[in-house]
Design a protein around this motif. Structure first.
Motif, PDB file in Angstrom:
ATOM      1  N   PHE A  92       0.650  -1.487   0.073  1.00  0.00           N
ATOM      2  CA  PHE A  92      -0.307   0.026   0.015  1.00  0.00           C
ATOM      3  C   PHE A  92       0.728   0.959   0.194  1.00  0.00           C
ATOM      4  O   PHE A  92       0.699   2.628  -0.570  1.00  0.00           O
ATOM      5  CB  PHE A  92      -1.479   0.249   1.331  1.00  0.00           C
ATOM      6  N   LEU A  93       1.872   1.334   0.584  1.00  0.00           N
ATOM      7  CA  LEU A  93       2.970   1.876   0.935  1.00  0.00           C
ATOM      8  C   LEU A  93       3.321   2.623  -0.680  1.00  0.00           C
ATOM      9  O   LEU A  93       3.257   4.126  -0.763  1.00  0.00           O
ATOM     10  CB  LEU A  93       3.518   2.056   2.255  1.00  0.00           C
ATOM     11  N   PHE A  94       4.356   1.619  -1.136  1.00  0.00           N
ATOM     12  CA  PHE A  94       4.643   1.449  -2.610  1.00  0.00           C
ATOM     13  C   PHE A  94       3.744   2.002  -3.494  1.00  0.00           C
ATOM     14  O   PHE A  94       4.125   3.259  -4.342  1.00  0.00           O
ATOM     15  CB  PHE A  94       4.358   0.482  -2.887  1.00  0.00           C
ATOM     16  N   GLY A  95       2.301   1.274  -2.957  1.00  0.00           N
ATOM     17  CA  GLY A  95       1.432   2.215  -4.663  1.00  0.00           C
ATOM     18  C   GLY A  95       1.000   3.323  -4.157  1.00  0.00           C
ATOM     19  O   GLY A  95       0.545   4.137  -5.300  1.00  0.00           O
ATOM     20  N   VAL A  96       1.319   3.731  -3.362  1.00  0.00           N
ATOM     21  CA  VAL A  96       0.870   5.393  -2.511  1.00  0.00           C
ATOM     22  C   VAL A  96       1.934   5.954  -3.409  1.00  0.00           C
ATOM     23  O   VAL A  96       1.480   7.443  -4.052  1.00  0.00           O
ATOM     24  CB  VAL A  96       0.391   5.656  -1.177  1.00  0.00           C
ATOM     25  N   GLY A 119       8.165  14.762 -15.805  1.00  0.00           N
ATOM     26  CA  GLY A 119       7.530  15.669 -14.281  1.00  0.00           C
ATOM     27  C   GLY A 119       7.739  14.628 -13.798  1.00  0.00           C
ATOM     28  O   GLY A 119       8.298  14.510 -12.239  1.00  0.00           O
ATOM     29  N   SER A 120       7.428  13.317 -13.554  1.00  0.00           N
ATOM     30  CA  SER A 120       7.591  11.993 -12.906  1.00  0.00           C
ATOM     31  C   SER A 120       8.861  11.874 -12.748  1.00  0.00           C
ATOM     32  O   SER A 120       8.772  11.120 -10.886  1.00  0.00           O
ATOM     33  CB  SER A 120       5.894  10.508 -13.302  1.00  0.00           C
ATOM     34  N   PHE A 301      19.014   1.006  -1.718  1.00  0.00           N
ATOM     35  CA  PHE A 301      17.766   1.204  -1.860  1.00  0.00           C
ATOM     36  C   PHE A 301      16.851   1.702  -2.044  1.00  0.00           C
ATOM     37  O   PHE A 301      15.455   1.449  -2.599  1.00  0.00           O
ATOM     38  CB  PHE A 301      17.734  -0.370   0.261  1.00  0.00           C
ATOM     39  N   THR A 302      16.571   2.907  -0.989  1.00  0.00           N
ATOM     40  CA  THR A 302      15.421   3.974  -1.455  1.00  0.00           C
ATOM     41  C   THR A 302      15.967   4.809  -3.099  1.00  0.00           C
ATOM     42  O   THR A 302      14.553   4.710  -3.418  1.00  0.00           O
ATOM     43  CB  THR A 302      16.461   4.977  -0.551  1.00  0.00           C
ATOM     44  N   ALA A 303      17.061   3.870  -3.181  1.00  0.00           N
ATOM     45  CA  ALA A 303      17.429   4.812  -4.283  1.00  0.00           C
ATOM     46  C   ALA A 303      16.434   4.130  -6.134  1.00  0.00           C
ATOM     47  O   ALA A 303      15.562   4.452  -6.414  1.00  0.00           O
ATOM     48  CB  ALA A 303      18.498   5.353  -5.591  1.00  0.00           C
ATOM     49  N   LEU A 304      16.338   3.279  -5.042  1.00  0.00           N
ATOM     50  CA  LEU A 304      15.843   2.087  -5.935  1.00  0.00           C
ATOM     51  C   LEU A 304      14.726   1.838  -6.094  1.00  0.00           C
ATOM     52  O   LEU A 304      13.627   1.501  -7.060  1.00  0.00           O
ATOM     53  CB  LEU A 304      16.017  -0.133  -5.424  1.00  0.00           C
ATOM     54  N   CYS A 305      13.803   2.125  -5.037  1.00  0.00           N
ATOM     55  CA  CYS A 305      12.102   1.778  -4.721  1.00  0.00           C
ATOM     56  C   CYS A 305      11.659   2.803  -5.355  1.00  0.00           C
ATOM     57  O   CYS A 305      10.716   3.360  -6.038  1.00  0.00           O
ATOM     58  CB  CYS A 305      11.724   2.058  -3.589  1.00  0.00           C
ATOM     59  N   ALA A 306      12.703   4.194  -5.290  1.00  0.00           N
ATOM     60  CA  ALA A 306      12.341   5.655  -5.937  1.00  0.00           C
ATOM     61  C   ALA A 306      12.055   5.693  -7.326  1.00  0.00           C
ATOM     62  O   ALA A 306      11.166   5.655  -8.074  1.00  0.00           O
ATOM     63  CB  ALA A 306      12.879   6.549  -5.566  1.00  0.00           C
ATOM     64  N   LEU A 307      12.796   4.108  -8.379  1.00  0.00           N
ATOM     65  CA  LEU A 307      13.138   4.358  -9.405  1.00  0.00           C
ATOM     66  C   LEU A 307      12.085   3.654 -10.091  1.00  0.00           C
ATOM     67  O   LEU A 307      11.647   4.008 -10.270  1.00  0.00           O
ATOM     68  CB  LEU A 307      14.351   3.449  -9.716  1.00  0.00           C
ATOM     69  N   CYS A 308      11.563   2.316  -9.167  1.00  0.00           N
ATOM     70  CA  CYS A 308      10.698   1.561  -8.707  1.00  0.00           C
ATOM     71  C   CYS A 308       9.258   2.305  -9.169  1.00  0.00           C
ATOM     72  O   CYS A 308       8.157   2.403 -10.048  1.00  0.00           O
ATOM     73  CB  CYS A 308      10.513   0.472  -8.498  1.00  0.00           C
ATOM     74  N   MET A 309       9.496   3.126  -8.519  1.00  0.00           N
ATOM     75  CA  MET A 309       8.347   4.489  -8.363  1.00  0.00           C
ATOM     76  C   MET A 309       7.909   5.172  -9.256  1.00  0.00           C
ATOM     77  O   MET A 309       7.069   5.286 -10.063  1.00  0.00           O
ATOM     78  CB  MET A 309       8.522   5.096  -6.899  1.00  0.00           C
ATOM     79  N   PHE A 310       8.765   5.561  -9.664  1.00  0.00           N
ATOM     80  CA  PHE A 310       8.333   6.640 -11.143  1.00  0.00           C
ATOM     81  C   PHE A 310       8.371   5.332 -12.584  1.00  0.00           C
ATOM     82  O   PHE A 310       7.617   5.595 -13.039  1.00  0.00           O
ATOM     83  CB  PHE A 310       9.933   6.713 -10.790  1.00  0.00           C
ATOM     84  N   LEU A 311       9.129   3.836 -12.442  1.00  0.00           N
ATOM     85  CA  LEU A 311       8.718   3.292 -13.536  1.00  0.00           C
ATOM     86  C   LEU A 311       6.677   2.781 -13.365  1.00  0.00           C
ATOM     87  O   LEU A 311       6.538   2.800 -14.876  1.00  0.00           O
ATOM     88  CB  LEU A 311       9.228   1.907 -13.701  1.00  0.00           C
TER      89      LEU A 311
END
Length: 371
Positions: A92-96, A119-120, A301-311
């Motif tokens: 849910f956190l990742f989805g938001v 922009g994303s 890991f934080t940078a990877l998560c941000a990249l996945c959120m962008f994708l």
């Protein structure tokens, strides 16, 4: 922590739901506005569910004094179920965070015509940098924009009623196959919102002044949510062309004038930033606490998560809301029921303890009188 009264509890309760998605208009229109007049009934059902489950959350917190969401939801030590709660919360956190990244792409496109993926991408990178810099405390500062955004939304609702009268959504049957009816949409909306707020609301229970204050506070919060949702639906219904925009309320603000558009856009951007930052920080912190490997490489890991959120954001703001939130609504409904069962079990146990205590006191009094 000081004792919390009804008013402050009401604001805290409403604040858990009044995110950028709520006031952007996209979320509320998909779940309620798209069903026409039936959507209004759906909104009332959803707010009623939020009210009753909100009372359960706060009173369960008062009775158990638990703060971990898995222990609040699942009464017994069932590792599989508690693990499922943790996994769903992480998703849910990742989805938001992903939805907020998509929202900023849509926002910058509406304001400046910028390609959404640009922009994303910039937004996700900025969120990651701020998180890595240890400025997660900025969440509170950015969250302060949500009340202002809510007030502006109310102003639009009042302006709409003054100009056009009370215009309700026109008849419709919804367009999302994941929400087959207005009732399903209403229950789904309530479930995923409740699940996302358990970890914030339940721990406040021990600090609420009284049971009466708890019920009154949740009632105030529910009224605030209903008022703002009503303002969004009335405003968009009066200007139906805005409903097709990725951010209907931003489109409405732009139709009121350039200044309104930029003001609302900046407030929405800041609110999205605060929501995305808090989601990313919480997501990484939860996993780092459970994995030494992630904890040792937290920055990467934080940078990877941000990249996945962008994708993930490339799927688009409206599409993500229409898919992610309903699915979470269905999944979390099981855990909302488990939480309710937990509350009634604890309440019954406490009542039985009180009865046993009264019986014991009666026996002692009877014994003393005989002596």
């Amino acid at each position: 922590m000081k004792k919390i009264g009804s008013f402050n509890l009401g604001l805290a309760f409403a604040g858990c739901f009044l995110g950028a998605g709520y006031v952007s208009g996209q979320e509320l229109w998909q779940f309620f506005g798209s069903f026409g007049a039936k959507g209004v009934a759906g909104l009332l059902v959803a707010v009623a569910l939020l009210f009753f489950t909100g009372i359960i959350m706060i009173l369960l917190g008062r009775l158990t004094r638990l703060s971990e969401i898995d222990k609040i939801v699942v009464r017994r030590d069932w590792p599989l179920l508690r693990g499922a709660v943790t996994v769903l919360e992480l998703l849910f956190l990742f989805g938001v965070g992903t939805i907020m990244s998509a929202g900023v792409g849509a926002l910058l496109e509406q304001l400046f015509g910028l390609a959404p993926f640009i922009g994303s991408a910039v937004f996700a990178a900025l969120v990651a940098v701020v998180s890595l810099a240890g400025f997660s405390g900025m969440v509170s500062a950015f969250s302060a924009t949500v009340p202002v955004l809510s007030v502006v939304t109310l102003i639009f609702g009042i302006m709409s009623i003054c100009s056009n009268g009370l215009v309700l959504p026109q008849s419709g049957g919804g367009s999302n196959p994941l929400m087959s009816s207005w009732l399903v949409a209403a229950v789904s909306f309530a479930c995923y919102n409740v699940f996302g707020s358990i970890a914030m609301i339940a721990p406040l229970g021990p600090y609420v002044k009284s049971k009466k204050a708890a019920v009154g506070g949740i009632a105030i919060g529910a009224c605030v949510l209903l008022l703002i949702a009503g303002s969004v639906l009335v405003s968009v219904s009066a200007a139906p062309e805005t409903a097709d925009a990725q951010l209907p309320m931003l489109a409405l603000a732009q139709s009121r004038g350039t200044v309104w558009g930029y003001v609302y856009g900046v407030l929405l951007l800041l609110a999205m930033f605060g929501t995305a930052l808090s989601s990313l920080v919480a997501f990484v912190s939860m996993l780092a606490a459970k994995s030494a490997r992630i904890s040792g490489h937290k920055n990467k890991f934080t940078a990877l998560c941000a990249l996945c959120m962008f994708l993930g954001s490339l799927f688009g703001f409206g599409d993500l809301i229409g898919v992610v939130y309903p699915i979470f609504g269905y999944c979390s409904s099981v855990f909302i029921v488990l939480m309710a069962v937990h509350y009634f079990k604890v309440k019954k146990q406490n009542a039985q303890k009180y009865i046993d205590k009264m019986k014991k006191n009666s026996i002692m009094n009877l014994t003393n009188s005989n002596l």
